[in-house]
Scaffold this motif. Structure first.
Motif, short mmCIF file in Angstrom:
data_model
loop_
_atom_site.label_atom_id
_atom_site.label_comp_id
_atom_site.label_asym_id
_atom_site.label_seq_id
_atom_site.Cartn_x
_atom_site.Cartn_y
_atom_site.Cartn_z
N GLN A 136 -0.21 -1.09 -5.29
CA GLN A 136 -0.31 -0.77 -4.26
C GLN A 136 -1.77 -0.52 -4.43
N ARG B 61 -9.14 -1.27 -7.76
CA ARG B 61 -9.26 0.66 -7.27
C ARG B 61 -10.51 1.08 -7.21
N GLU C 206 -3.96 -2.01 -0.50
CA GLU C 206 -5.39 -0.81 0.04
C GLU C 206 -6.38 -2.37 0.27
N ALA D 252 1.11 -1.38 0.27
CA ALA D 252 -0.01 0.13 -0.09
C ALA D 252 0.85 1.10 -0.14
#
Ligand SMILES: [Fe+2]
Length: 287
Positions: free
Chosen positions: A146, A244, A150, A101
């Motif tokens: 990333q 995302r 998360e 993350a």
């Protein structure tokens, strides 16, 4: 790579990192890297995806010997802000996701022995660096990793890690991508494996199915043999946007109502790129 390890080994920082100690590698260890690098680079001609080949070039992985993480990170950070940090082995899930993350990729620093070129139980520096790091220099893939980190932290809170881990497995580790010249490899588990590089693209045994997020999160996977099914994406934007920009909470709730699928399953809603014979003598366990 993460697992349920809990006790932090002595000598590691609070985030489980350790110095790479690059100066401690022996000439023999560097020679193992060079051997693997040359063999695998040759195997990957016309098999690796374009972003991987560009990453190898940008990061100068063709320089001799095991890469120095500091130097590699400096080159990588210039492109996408990612860095590579060393860890002693598998780390707890939470630690792994926290690093991702924050755009830090955790890598093992040890290298396999010359007699282990083709089989390893734990990821070594060749798998972690050669397999994973080139794609981290691609801006879209870098954002996807990333976003996955998360998502991992969130999945831990929602008790849904088993499902999300399958997304990592079938994309970051074992993904295929459809390029204009044909199917290509982008999963690190394949890119760092001499045998699976050919198997995943050319063998008639495994299924090759069009990527579908929910389908993937329902599918169990093999942990000690080649995969029985590979999922094919069109591009990295597809992965990034689905990861995302989506709220996974309702997806996890829906998944609880759906049965898991076996690694070799083909279901009516699948879009089949090539249906496998499953004739390879799969020996292993799956999860
Ligand atoms: Fe990996």
């Amino acid at each position: 790579m993460a697992n349920a390890a809990t006790a932090r080994p002595p000598g590691t920082a609070a985030d489980w990192t350790i110095p790479q100690d690059w100066a401690r590698y022996t000439p023999k260890e560097h020679a193992v890297w060079d051997l693997l690098y040359v063999r695998q680079t040759e195997m990957l001609q016309n098999r690796a995806c374009q972003a991987f080949r560009q990453g190898v070039e940008h990061l100068r992985l063709s320089d001799k010997g095991i890469p120095n993480f500091e130097e590699l990170s400096a080159r990588l950070a210039k492109r996408t802000g990612w860095r590579v940090v060393a860890v002693p082995g598998l780390v707890p899930d939470e630690v792994f996701f926290e690093h991702l993350a924050n755009r830090r990729f955790v890598a093992g620093r040890f290298i396999r022995k010359p007699e282990q070129l083709d089989y390893l139980q734990e990821p070594d520096v060749f798998h972690d660096l050669f397999g994973h790091v080139p794609l981290l220099s691609d801006p879209v893939f870098a954002d996807y990793m990333q976003a996955y980190g998360e998502g991992g932290l969130k999945a831990l809170r929602l008790n849904a890690l088993e499902k999300l881990a399958r997304l990592y497995w079938y994309t970051v580790e074992f993904g295929l991508i459809a390029e204009s010249s044909g199917l290509r490899l982008y999963g690190a588990g394949i890119l760092s494996s001499f045998g699976e590089s050919r198997f995943a693209l050319e063998d008639s045994s495994p299924n090759r199915l069009t990527f579908d997020l929910m389908r993937v999160m329902r599918t169990r996977y093999r942990i000690d043999d080649y995969q029985q099914s590979y999922f094919v994406i069109d591009n990295f934007d597809q992965l990034l946007h689905q990861t995302r920009d989506a709220d996974f909470s309702p997806l996890y709730r829906e998944l609880e109502t759906l049965p898991d699928l076996a690694p070799d399953a083909v279901i009516p809603s699948d879009r089949i790129v090539s249906r496998g014979s499953q004739k390879h003598a799969y020996r292993g366990k799956f999860q």
